[in-house]
Design an enzyme around this catalytic site. Sequence first.
Site, PDB file in Angstrom:
ATOM      1  N   ALA A  58       4.561   3.938   6.383  1.00 54.47           N
ATOM      2  CA  ALA A  58       3.264   4.459   5.940  1.00 54.47           C
ATOM      3  C   ALA A  58       2.157   4.225   6.959  1.00 54.47           C
ATOM      4  O   ALA A  58       1.164   4.959   6.978  1.00 54.47           O
ATOM      5  CB  ALA A  58       2.873   3.837   4.603  1.00 54.47           C
ATOM      6  N   THR A  97       0.830  -1.200   0.000  1.00 56.90           N
ATOM      7  CA  THR A  97       0.000   0.000   0.000  1.00 56.90           C
ATOM      8  C   THR A  97       0.864   1.249   0.000  1.00 56.90           C
ATOM      9  O   THR A  97       1.981   1.269   0.510  1.00 56.90           O
ATOM     10  CB  THR A  97      -0.932   0.024   1.218  1.00 56.90           C
ATOM     11  OG1 THR A  97      -0.182  -0.278   2.403  1.00 56.90           O
ATOM     12  CG2 THR A  97      -2.052  -0.979   1.072  1.00 56.90           C
ATOM     13  N   SER A 139       2.693  -2.471   4.208  1.00 53.39           N
ATOM     14  CA  SER A 139       2.726  -1.022   4.036  1.00 53.39           C
ATOM     15  C   SER A 139       4.015  -0.596   3.374  1.00 53.39           C
ATOM     16  O   SER A 139       5.038  -1.265   3.489  1.00 53.39           O
ATOM     17  CB  SER A 139       2.618  -0.331   5.398  1.00 53.39           C
ATOM     18  OG  SER A 139       3.838  -0.478   6.119  1.00 53.39           O
ATOM     19  N   ASP A 140       3.975   0.541   2.674  1.00 54.67           N
ATOM     20  CA  ASP A 140       5.234   1.183   2.343  1.00 54.67           C
ATOM     21  C   ASP A 140       5.899   1.577   3.659  1.00 54.67           C
ATOM     22  O   ASP A 140       5.228   1.738   4.689  1.00 54.67           O
ATOM     23  CB  ASP A 140       4.998   2.419   1.466  1.00 54.67           C
ATOM     24  CG  ASP A 140       6.205   2.761   0.607  1.00 54.67           C
ATOM     25  OD1 ASP A 140       7.323   2.297   0.937  1.00 54.67           O
ATOM     26  OD2 ASP A 140       6.043   3.494  -0.386  1.00 54.67           O
ATOM     27  N   TRP A 141       7.206   1.708   3.622  1.00 54.85           N
ATOM     28  CA  TRP A 141       7.967   1.863   4.866  1.00 54.85           C
ATOM     29  C   TRP A 141       7.572   3.142   5.606  1.00 54.85           C
ATOM     30  O   TRP A 141       7.657   4.240   5.056  1.00 54.85           O
ATOM     31  CB  TRP A 141       9.456   1.835   4.556  1.00 54.85           C
ATOM     32  CG  TRP A 141      10.078   0.470   4.663  1.00 54.85           C
ATOM     33  CD1 TRP A 141      11.242   0.158   5.309  1.00 54.85           C
ATOM     34  CD2 TRP A 141       9.589  -0.786   4.149  1.00 54.85           C
ATOM     35  NE1 TRP A 141      11.492  -1.197   5.222  1.00 54.85           N
ATOM     36  CE2 TRP A 141      10.499  -1.795   4.517  1.00 54.85           C
ATOM     37  CE3 TRP A 141       8.460  -1.148   3.417  1.00 54.85           C
ATOM     38  CZ2 TRP A 141      10.324  -3.131   4.183  1.00 54.85           C
ATOM     39  CZ3 TRP A 141       8.280  -2.479   3.080  1.00 54.85           C
ATOM     40  CH2 TRP A 141       9.197  -3.462   3.454  1.00 54.85           C
TER      41      TRP A 141
END
Length: 790
Positions: free
Chosen positions: A224, A187, A220-222
């Site tokens: 996020a 995401t 998740s994106d890091w």
Amino acid sequence: MDFDELINQLDLSTKIRLLTGADMWSLPAVPEIGLDRLVMSDGPIGVRGEQWTSADPSIALPSPTALAATWDSGLVRQVGRLLAQEARRKGVHVLLAPTINLHRSPLGGRHFECFSEDPYLTGELGAAYVEGVQEGGVATTPKHFVANDFETDRFTVDVRVSDKVLRKAYLAPFERVVRAGAWGLMTAYNSVNGTTMTEHSELVNGVLKQEWGFDGYVVSDWTAVRSTEAAALGGTDVAMPGPFGPWGDKLEEAVREGRVPESVVDDKVRRILRLAHRVGALRPTSGAPAERAEHAAIDGVALAREVAARSFTLLKNDGDLLPLEGVTSLALIGSAADEARIMGGGSAQVFPDRTISPLEGLRARGGVRYALGTDPRVRLSPLAVPTTAQFLDAEGQVLAEHPLATTEARWVGQLPPDVDGERLSAVRLRAAYTPDLTGAHELSVAGVGPFTVRVDGETVFDATIELEGDDPAAAFLSPPERRVAVELTEGTAYELEVTHPAGAFGGMAFVAYTLGHANPSPGDDVLITQAVEAARSCEVAVVVAATTLEVESEGFDRENLRLPGRQNELIAAVAAANPRTIVVVNAGSPVEMPWIADVAAVLLTWFPGQEAGSALADVLYGDAEPGGRLPTTWPVRLADSPVVDVTPVEGRVPYEEGVFIGYRGWEKLERTPAFWFGHGLGYTSWSYDSIAAEGSTVTVAVTNTGPREGREVVQVYLSAPTPDGRPARWLAGFDVVEAAPGETVLTTVFLPERAFQIWTDEGWTTVPGEYTVEAGRSVADRRLGATTKI
């Protein structure tokens, strides 16, 4: 395997622990149920592994825009198999790739990391990438779900887009890779219609998991994930990195208090266990790990070279100057000819153990005269000399030493295993350098924090560099730079040293800085004059023009499409001196070419990966044909593009153009670009002989009418019987064919059902009627037409 039985063996604390990274790049092991540590790594052009350093080299393949330019699903699938091989070599289970956001605006900073402006082409190539990687037992996580098509304010921006446009354009590639069996998905940072994507239950739970039946895990994106309950209930399964953050103890408390059902946690754990089972990291508690199928080893260097040549896109070739024949003298010009721009910046960066520059590749053919011409780089490059990284404690004692290929220090997340992060106080780079010119050399430090630079023990720089802007990722993606002039003597060996405080915080390390260097320069005026003299003295001039790290990288969007520095001036001057001038455009995304009418040929090499120079020599001298076709439309001027601005207003970016991005927008606005979507020349010619269409099946006959064997991309476009708000036409199928001189080949293209559908309040609906089917060499060069009834 019975995942529920395993879940029942875990207490709540252990289950929660599985949902957050154990560190920067991994999920924790749970030995009691046979779960090994799960390791993730950035891609998409290579597998960097856990250590972001040249001490751990990786294959560097051409950029995703280059992969897309091949239009070859089979070749992309082979790339995926190579990446799986690299991942297994590095102990990586999950590749954080591919990026399948769209080229909405040419200003998008990660344009080079995405495939295309067209959702169908993006989806087909993304699916091939996923299938290739996962055939090797390594998971993929297509990203960034969804509408993460620009970088400005990416952490906070809210994209406003209708459901219809989401379905027809931005969700379409993600749906395709889910149908292809992707085992993971990432995401994005941004919000869509008011809800951040890590909390977007409507899109993640509703569309992705329920409607599409996605059974993989969502990461998740890091950084996020910024909430506990909302993200947990919103469909995100794993919050990275860890172990600290908004989950952990906070999520456990939310479950115990009934704010998050434990069944939600169990579903997340089940998805992680399924992932682990798929990649071979979940095994019976007794006995050996399950056997995995072995695949024939792939020669990564050979494949990197082939993909590069196949991606090179010949935009112009007046008088059939290319391929070069009988040329005995060639002027090679440009800073990127000597120091190739082989990849874009940001998380896509890897460290190859070799890079073949255009200068190296072409010198092997003989007769090359090199001139710098102009140096557009804003940031100095690291020295490519053997370097030692020394990890120091508070007393200055060396804890460990590691060899590096360049004067670049980079460890993001993980330190080398023999370095005690608790005792680490500083990292020092040491390198011996012998200049080949006498004069004022420039040394630079790019990084954030205090730095001390010494030359032969004498301090030449001692200062603190402050972070600019408010994007914390800039500290290692695009850090500020400071320079100092140092007098050095030709042939004298110097000991260079730069020291920077460092440590591990919460078990994670962030070490990212570079010692840069530039030779004494007489200035651009003199350099351009020297280049013109070289061009005038040779039969052919080749100018390699490139973007720089400050132009194409993660973390920011482009300000314009101009080649940086004085490269346009250089090209114009060289072309005036030699009419047989070839411009090699070394860029991952579109650039303006004001000189195009004055040069004989233009060859687009994208970011060509580590074998750049070898592939360029192959193509210029005709050993290989430039097989590329544009996966995105190139404008004459930025202002002509259907979508330009990517700057949020009051925190929002409305996608007001609807589905009319790329060639769809160009046609709607009746504007003419420099080069249309699908354009690309080869070294032979083709006739389009016949087309037949029945239902969703289209058969096209083409003949190689030229003098040599060649490869053609047959493109099939569809037009609706009634507009219904749809574009004038859209790509509905394609195929790559090969033929010998004089040979005719037939290709049958099966158009997907979705090509005939529109999105309504009731869902996808097929619109019956008589459609126009056209086949050709680009969206603007359609050679054959037929009709088909649905």
